[in-house]
Design an enzyme around this catalytic site. Structure first.
Site, PDB file in Angstrom:
ATOM      1  N   CYS A 131       0.820  -1.215   0.000  1.00  0.00           N
ATOM      2  CA  CYS A 131       0.000   0.000   0.000  1.00  0.00           C
ATOM      3  C   CYS A 131       0.852   1.263   0.000  1.00  0.00           C
ATOM      4  O   CYS A 131       0.439   2.293  -0.552  1.00  0.00           O
ATOM      5  CB  CYS A 131      -0.960   0.005   1.187  1.00  0.00           C
ATOM      6  SG  CYS A 131      -0.148   0.025   2.793  1.00  0.00           S
ATOM      7  N   HIS A 213      -3.462   1.644   6.848  1.00  0.00           N
ATOM      8  CA  HIS A 213      -3.590   1.651   5.390  1.00  0.00           C
ATOM      9  C   HIS A 213      -3.362   3.057   4.857  1.00  0.00           C
ATOM     10  O   HIS A 213      -3.684   4.048   5.517  1.00  0.00           O
ATOM     11  CB  HIS A 213      -4.985   1.148   4.998  1.00  0.00           C
ATOM     12  CG  HIS A 213      -5.201   1.077   3.522  1.00  0.00           C
ATOM     13  ND1 HIS A 213      -4.418   0.303   2.693  1.00  0.00           N
ATOM     14  CD2 HIS A 213      -6.115   1.689   2.715  1.00  0.00           C
ATOM     15  CE1 HIS A 213      -4.841   0.445   1.444  1.00  0.00           C
ATOM     16  NE2 HIS A 213      -5.853   1.278   1.434  1.00  0.00           N
TER      17      HIS A 213
END
Length: 471
Positions: A131, A213
């Site tokens: 990510c 995230h």
């Protein structure tokens, strides 16, 4: 795997399914158009990265994009000069109530038109732990190439993935060796052990047992887009007024987002800005200041020389021609030029210090990266083995690793013992002081009679004497 094929073959299927490892003998074609090469470097999969602006800056340099840096944003209201985009890190807990509110809000702004999706770079995260790289690429590959030099690797990736579906773009990122090797080179040793212990999953960017995230916010064609690799579609937050900058729109979106996300007093997030390398602007400003300094200094010298010739009595002499492009001697006196030159010297010194500070920051980024990625396991094991060999390890353990309860219990016992000793000492002191007058009388009698006084009869003897008197 052929990146343009978008997931053909068993290896692509394995990546899409979330496999965290590839065969040591695997041969992959990269999206950069390079020839097939052994991928031993990717045998352990993609590793987790920390959320650190210095790490991200060095990672961009390893990607081949040298004129960009990443800065942490502490105040949304503080203006940021010419940002390319923002990267937002937040805790990912699917069951959280605030998370459901965000999902309900963002579902209304999904862009589902395939043509619109193909016109931007939006890649789904099909490779675990990638990510951080996804967030950086979502910003860089949606920037105008005239304003940003991407480098060979990113330029070829952008060209070869044009028109691909978001899933295939994610596969292309995961199977580009230059990106994967650069990504993994900045991971801590704990990341590899964590991957081996827990397996693949949602990326956690700090090793706290909770998942985090990254998502990106970038301006595209006058609209503010939010690009999240774990979402099926990009999100369009709309445009902004002509009188404002796109960062004003971003501030409003983030204020609303943080208001929802912090409804349960959870403020565990951070925000980073992808901006031009500050050293480029400082270097350009220094060049202009030094040019102006040379012009002002030259003009001042000519003006002083002309004044000296005039004072020498040569009335027919003419002032020498001076540059008219920037300064006219007739418009400035020598004192004005000296003051201007002094201000230029001060500005040059300030900017030189700023440039030195930026260079020092880059140096510290490298130092921190070396400390972060170095494996200290061998050193620690060797050090402990030497202590054990010398017979001092057990003593150190007993001194420094005692249970806290045992230590606190011993402390309480020591305090009680001290109090008891203090009380006993006080009692004996009182008794001694009480018997002092009697002792003084005995000493006085001894000194007078030359012998010790007889002892006072006890109670039993007194009782016998009384009985004898009665008889």
């Amino acid at each position: 795997m052929n990146a343009a094929g978008g997931g053909s073959g068993a290896q692509a299927a394995g990546v899409a399914a979330g496999n965290s490892s590839l065969s040591h003998n695997a041969l992959l074609s990269t999206a950069s158009g390079a020839t097939t090469m052994p991928m031993a470097q990717l045998a352990d999969g993609w590793l987790e990265l920390e959320s650190d602006p210095g790490l991200f800056t060095l990672l961009l340099k390893d990607f081949g994009c040298h004129d960009v840096q990443v800065e942490e944003v502490y105040d949304l209201q503080k203006p940021i000069e010419s940002p390319y985009g923002f990267i937002f890190l937040f805790r990912w807990i699917e069951e959280r109530r605030a998370r459901r509110k965000i999902v309900e809000t963002t579902a209304e702004i999904f862009v589902k038109d395939e043509e619109a999706i193909s016109s931007i770079f939006f890649a789904q995260q099909v490779v675990p732990n990638s990510c951080a790289t996804h967030a950086l690429l979502s910003v860089l590959l949606n920037c105008n190439e005239n304003n940003l030099q991407l480098g060979d690797t990113l330029s070829r990736l952008k060209t070869h993935t044009k028109g691909m579906s978001p899933e295939n773009k994610g596969l292309a990122i995961g199977n580009t060796p230059e990106l994967a090797c650069a990504h993994n080179s900045h991971a801590m040793p704990q990341a590899r052990r964590r991957l081996e212990r827990t397996g693949a999953g949602v990326s956690s960017c700090r090793f706290t047992g909770e998942a985090f995230h990254f998502v990106s916010f970038v301006p595209i064609n006058g609209q503010l887009f939010e690009l999240d690799g774990l979402k099926p579609y990009p999100m369009n937050h709309g445009g902004w007024e002509d009188s404002e900058d796109w960062t004003d729109k971003f501030r409003r979106v983030m204020a609303e987002r943080l208001g929802i996300a912090t409804g349960e007093q959870d403020i565990r997030f951070n925000l980073m800005a992808v901006v031009p390398d500050r050293r480029i602007a400082i270097t350009h400003k220094l060049k202009m200041l030094r040019t102006n300094q040379a012009i002002v200094s030259g003009t001042l010298q000519k003006l002083l020389k002309a004044d000296e010739q005039g004072e020498s009595g040569n009335g027919d002499s003419q002032r020498p021609d001076t540059p008219t492009t920037l300064l006219e001697p007739s418009a400035f006196t020598a004192r004005d030029l000296q003051s201007l030159l002094k201000n230029l010297d001060t500005e040059i010194a300030i900017n030189e210090q700023h440039l030195a500070d930026e260079n020092d920051r880059r140096h510290m980024f490298k130092v921190d990266a070396s400390r972060r990625t170095h494996n200290y396991d061998k050193f620690i094991c060797t050090f402990l083995s030497m202590l054990a060999h010398q017979g001092v390890l057990g003593e150190l353990v007993s001194q420094h690793l005692l249970p806290s309860k045992k230590v606190s219990g011993q402390g309480a016992a020591n305090r009680i013992s001290k109090q008891s000793n203090t009380a006993s000492a006080g009692g004996s002191t009182t008794g001694a002081s009480a018997s002092t007058p009697k002792t003084q009388q005995q000493q006085a009698a001894t000194a007078k009679n030359g012998k010790s006084p007889s002892k006072t009869p006890g109670r039993r003897r007194k009782g016998r004497n009384k009985c004898r008197k009665r008889k």
